[in-house]
Write a protein that holds these residues in place. Structure first.
Motif, PDB file in Angstrom:
ATOM      1  N   GLY A 201       0.807  -1.215   0.000  1.00 62.44           N
ATOM      2  CA  GLY A 201       0.000   0.000   0.000  1.00 62.44           C
ATOM      3  C   GLY A 201       0.836   1.260   0.000  1.00 62.44           C
ATOM      4  N   ALA A 202       2.085   1.138  -0.471  1.00 64.90           N
ATOM      5  CA  ALA A 202       2.985   2.290  -0.458  1.00 64.90           C
ATOM      6  C   ALA A 202       2.565   3.347  -1.465  1.00 64.90           C
ATOM      7  CB  ALA A 202       4.419   1.844  -0.752  1.00 64.90           C
ATOM      8  N   ILE A 203       1.993   2.922  -2.588  1.00 61.58           N
ATOM      9  CA  ILE A 203       1.584   3.876  -3.618  1.00 61.58           C
ATOM     10  C   ILE A 203       0.065   3.935  -3.663  1.00 61.58           C
ATOM     11  CG2 ILE A 203       1.751   2.112  -5.446  1.00 61.58           C
ATOM     12  CD1 ILE A 203       2.570   4.418  -7.336  1.00 61.58           C
ATOM     13  N   LYS A 204      -0.455   5.145  -3.559  1.00 61.23           N
ATOM     14  CA  LYS A 204      -1.902   5.329  -3.491  1.00 61.23           C
ATOM     15  C   LYS A 204      -2.326   6.527  -4.329  1.00 61.23           C
ATOM     16  CE  LYS A 204      -2.515   3.500   1.219  1.00 61.23           C
ATOM     17  NZ  LYS A 204      -3.005   3.817   2.587  1.00 61.23           N
ATOM     18  N   PHE A 205      -3.587   6.491  -4.713  1.00 61.63           N
ATOM     19  CA  PHE A 205      -4.205   7.626  -5.383  1.00 61.63           C
ATOM     20  C   PHE A 205      -4.904   8.461  -4.321  1.00 61.63           C
ATOM     21  CE2 PHE A 205      -7.855   9.682  -7.360  1.00 61.63           C
ATOM     22  CZ  PHE A 205      -7.257  10.325  -8.424  1.00 61.63           C
ATOM     23  N   TYR A 206      -4.478   9.727  -4.208  1.00 61.58           N
ATOM     24  CA  TYR A 206      -5.038  10.612  -3.186  1.00 61.58           C
ATOM     25  C   TYR A 206      -5.904  11.689  -3.835  1.00 61.58           C
ATOM     26  CZ  TYR A 206      -1.644   8.719   0.170  1.00 61.58           C
ATOM     27  OH  TYR A 206      -0.912   7.902   0.983  1.00 61.58           O
ATOM     28  N   PRO A 207      -7.099  11.910  -3.328  1.00 61.56           N
ATOM     29  CA  PRO A 207      -7.843  13.097  -3.782  1.00 61.56           C
ATOM     30  C   PRO A 207      -7.087  14.335  -3.346  1.00 61.56           C
ATOM     31  CG  PRO A 207      -8.905  12.117  -1.862  1.00 61.56           C
ATOM     32  CD  PRO A 207      -7.811  11.167  -2.278  1.00 61.56           C
ATOM     33  N   TRP A 208      -7.359  15.466  -3.995  1.00 57.63           N
ATOM     34  CA  TRP A 208      -6.589  16.672  -3.731  1.00 57.63           C
ATOM     35  C   TRP A 208      -6.651  17.107  -2.277  1.00 57.63           C
ATOM     36  CZ3 TRP A 208      -2.828  18.018  -6.593  1.00 57.63           C
ATOM     37  CH2 TRP A 208      -2.854  17.751  -7.959  1.00 57.63           C
ATOM     38  N   GLU A 209      -7.755  16.799  -1.594  1.00 54.68           N
ATOM     39  CA  GLU A 209      -7.875  17.192  -0.193  1.00 54.68           C
ATOM     40  C   GLU A 209      -6.836  16.503   0.671  1.00 54.68           C
ATOM     41  OE1 GLU A 209     -10.314  16.310  -2.146  1.00 54.68           O
ATOM     42  OE2 GLU A 209     -11.423  18.200  -2.330  1.00 54.68           O
ATOM     43  N   GLU A 210      -6.328  15.348   0.210  1.00 53.28           N
ATOM     44  CA  GLU A 210      -5.356  14.570   0.980  1.00 53.28           C
ATOM     45  C   GLU A 210      -3.961  14.589   0.354  1.00 53.28           C
ATOM     46  OE1 GLU A 210      -6.887  10.636   1.427  1.00 53.28           O
ATOM     47  OE2 GLU A 210      -8.912  11.327   1.910  1.00 53.28           O
ATOM     48  N   ALA A 211      -3.876  14.995  -0.904  1.00 55.07           N
ATOM     49  CA  ALA A 211      -2.604  14.913  -1.618  1.00 55.07           C
ATOM     50  C   ALA A 211      -1.532  15.803  -1.021  1.00 55.07           C
ATOM     51  CB  ALA A 211      -2.815  15.263  -3.092  1.00 55.07           C
ATOM     52  N   GLU A 212      -1.919  16.968  -0.550  1.00 57.02           N
ATOM     53  CA  GLU A 212      -0.930  17.903  -0.022  1.00 57.02           C
ATOM     54  C   GLU A 212      -0.192  17.312   1.177  1.00 57.02           C
ATOM     55  OE1 GLU A 212      -0.576  22.625   1.210  1.00 57.02           O
ATOM     56  OE2 GLU A 212      -2.495  21.779   0.612  1.00 57.02           O
ATOM     57  N   ALA A 213      -0.950  16.677   2.085  1.00 58.55           N
ATOM     58  CA  ALA A 213      -0.326  16.070   3.264  1.00 58.55           C
ATOM     59  C   ALA A 213       0.573  14.908   2.862  1.00 58.55           C
ATOM     60  CB  ALA A 213      -1.395  15.602   4.243  1.00 58.55           C
ATOM     61  N   ALA A 214       0.130  14.113   1.880  1.00 57.06           N
ATOM     62  CA  ALA A 214       0.930  12.971   1.428  1.00 57.06           C
ATOM     63  C   ALA A 214       2.217  13.446   0.771  1.00 57.06           C
ATOM     64  CB  ALA A 214       0.116  12.122   0.453  1.00 57.06           C
ATOM     65  N   LEU A 215       2.136  14.509  -0.019  1.00 58.56           N
ATOM     66  CA  LEU A 215       3.335  15.052  -0.664  1.00 58.56           C
ATOM     67  C   LEU A 215       4.288  15.669   0.351  1.00 58.56           C
ATOM     68  CD1 LEU A 215       1.921  16.705  -3.895  1.00 58.56           C
ATOM     69  CD2 LEU A 215       3.530  14.806  -3.768  1.00 58.56           C
ATOM     70  N   GLU A 216       3.737  16.290   1.368  1.00 57.57           N
ATOM     71  CA  GLU A 216       4.584  16.885   2.392  1.00 57.57           C
ATOM     72  C   GLU A 216       5.387  15.804   3.105  1.00 57.57           C
ATOM     73  OE1 GLU A 216       4.297  19.976   6.180  1.00 57.57           O
ATOM     74  OE2 GLU A 216       2.474  19.120   5.321  1.00 57.57           O
ATOM     75  N   GLN A 217       4.745  14.664   3.398  1.00 58.16           N
ATOM     76  CA  GLN A 217       5.450  13.553   4.032  1.00 58.16           C
ATOM     77  C   GLN A 217       6.544  13.024   3.102  1.00 58.16           C
ATOM     78  OE1 GLN A 217       2.993  10.157   4.871  1.00 58.16           O
ATOM     79  NE2 GLN A 217       4.582   9.084   5.998  1.00 58.16           N
ATOM     80  N   TYR A 218       6.225  12.922   1.815  1.00 57.90           N
ATOM     81  CA  TYR A 218       7.198  12.443   0.832  1.00 57.90           C
ATOM     82  C   TYR A 218       8.406  13.366   0.778  1.00 57.90           C
ATOM     83  CZ  TYR A 218       9.117  11.023  -3.704  1.00 57.90           C
ATOM     84  OH  TYR A 218       9.946  10.598  -4.710  1.00 57.90           O
ATOM     85  N   GLU A 219       8.152  14.677   0.715  1.00 61.51           N
ATOM     86  CA  GLU A 219       9.233  15.644   0.618  1.00 61.51           C
ATOM     87  C   GLU A 219      10.118  15.638   1.868  1.00 61.51           C
ATOM     88  OE1 GLU A 219      10.205  17.392  -1.881  1.00 61.51           O
ATOM     89  OE2 GLU A 219       8.606  16.828  -3.241  1.00 61.51           O
ATOM     90  N   LYS A 220       9.511  15.489   3.023  1.00 61.48           N
ATOM     91  CA  LYS A 220      10.300  15.448   4.264  1.00 61.48           C
ATOM     92  C   LYS A 220      11.224  14.236   4.256  1.00 61.48           C
ATOM     93  CE  LYS A 220       7.194  17.916   7.406  1.00 61.48           C
ATOM     94  NZ  LYS A 220       6.288  17.807   8.600  1.00 61.48           N
ATOM     95  N   TYR A 221      10.701  13.105   3.794  1.00 64.44           N
ATOM     96  CA  TYR A 221      11.510  11.885   3.769  1.00 64.44           C
ATOM     97  C   TYR A 221      12.656  12.013   2.765  1.00 64.44           C
ATOM     98  CZ  TYR A 221      12.817   6.976   3.447  1.00 64.44           C
ATOM     99  OH  TYR A 221      13.522   5.804   3.455  1.00 64.44           O
ATOM    100  N   THR A 222      12.322  12.458   1.545  1.00 65.34           N
ATOM    101  CA  THR A 222      13.366  12.575   0.529  1.00 65.34           C
ATOM    102  C   THR A 222      14.399  13.620   0.904  1.00 65.34           C
ATOM    103  OG1 THR A 222      11.958  14.103  -0.728  1.00 65.34           O
ATOM    104  CG2 THR A 222      11.883  11.781  -1.348  1.00 65.34           C
ATOM    105  N   GLY A 223      13.986  14.623   1.658  1.00 66.44           N
ATOM    106  CA  GLY A 223      14.941  15.621   2.128  1.00 66.44           C
ATOM    107  C   GLY A 223      15.959  15.043   3.090  1.00 66.44           C
ATOM    108  N   LEU A 224      15.553  14.012   3.817  1.00 70.25           N
ATOM    109  CA  LEU A 224      16.455  13.375   4.778  1.00 70.25           C
ATOM    110  C   LEU A 224      17.453  12.449   4.114  1.00 70.25           C
ATOM    111  CD1 LEU A 224      13.916  12.429   7.620  1.00 70.25           C
ATOM    112  CD2 LEU A 224      15.612  14.266   7.664  1.00 70.25           C
TER     113      LEU A 224
END
Length: 214
Positions: A189-212
């Motif tokens: 379940g690592a890859i999911k389709f997010y509606p826009w209401e949830e996409a921002e939070a999912a992208l923020e988590q992704y960016e924080k991880y990749t930044g590390l």
């Protein structure tokens, strides 16, 4: 200000070379965006594919499902979702101390990449071969117009557009008409389709991880 109504306006100002800071637009393009900008941005209908890299086990089933669904060939190199990038030795390639670097040959870190359906490719295509699907919000390539010049692939902020040399056409994620094959086969379940209401939070988590790990 960002709104999530209607479709993404072509005048939203996401242009190559423009610098932004914060907000959903920076997540989409990988650039920054000015929070003080008076521009009102209407985000497209549908949603976005986002990967949680913490849950990815690099099985690459998503790549196989994607390539089979679109090209009729089980070849991860033809997939529109990219797991293999940095997979073996991390974002800096083979280093003298690669055993301690990121990647499967190092610390096991794998960071998949997905299309964020931004406007960059549509704006740089000289053939006007890329348009927005009004139902899913995905950027769609018209193969009859595409000449395989590679401008879109070169300018893609996520580097997930590919020119398939066998047919000299660019390919990218089209969200499988709203039913993404990659998400259907992901065992964790690592890859999911997010509606826009949830996409921002999912992208923020992704960016924080990749930044590390970058």
């Amino acid at each position: 200000m960002i709104t999530r109504r209607g479709i993404l306006k072509s005048s939203m100002g996401v242009a190559v070379g423009t610098v932004y800071h914060g907000t959903l637009i920076s997540f989409l393009t990988g650039c920054g965006s000015d929070n003080s900008s008076p521009e009102v941005i209407e985000v497209m209908a549908g949603g976005l594919m986002v990967v949680n890299p913490v849950m990815c086990v690099s099985c690459r089933r998503c790549e196989i499902a994607c390539s089979w669904n679109h090209e009729g060939d089980c070849s991860p190199t033809l997939a529109r979702v990219k797991v293999e990038r940095n997979m073996n030795f991390g974002p800096h390639g083979v280093q003298f101390d690669y055993q301690t670097q990121h990647g499967e040959c190092g610390d096991g870190t794998v960071v998949p990449a997905t299309c964020r359906q931004c406007e960059v490719c549509t704006q740089v295509c000289p053939q006007q071969a890329i348009s927005t699907n009004p139902l899913t919000g995905a950027k769609i390539i018209d193969e009859e117009r595409c000449v395989g010049c590679g401008y879109c692939a070169d300018k893609c902020p996520q580097q997930v557009i590919k020119v398939v040399r066998s047919k000299m056409k660019a390919v990218k994620c089209d969200l499988c008409n709203g039913n993404p094959a990659c998400a259907q086969v992901c065992p964790t379940g690592a890859i999911k389709f997010y509606p826009w209401e949830e996409a921002e939070a999912a992208l923020e988590q992704y960016e924080k991880y990749t930044g590390l790990v970058s």
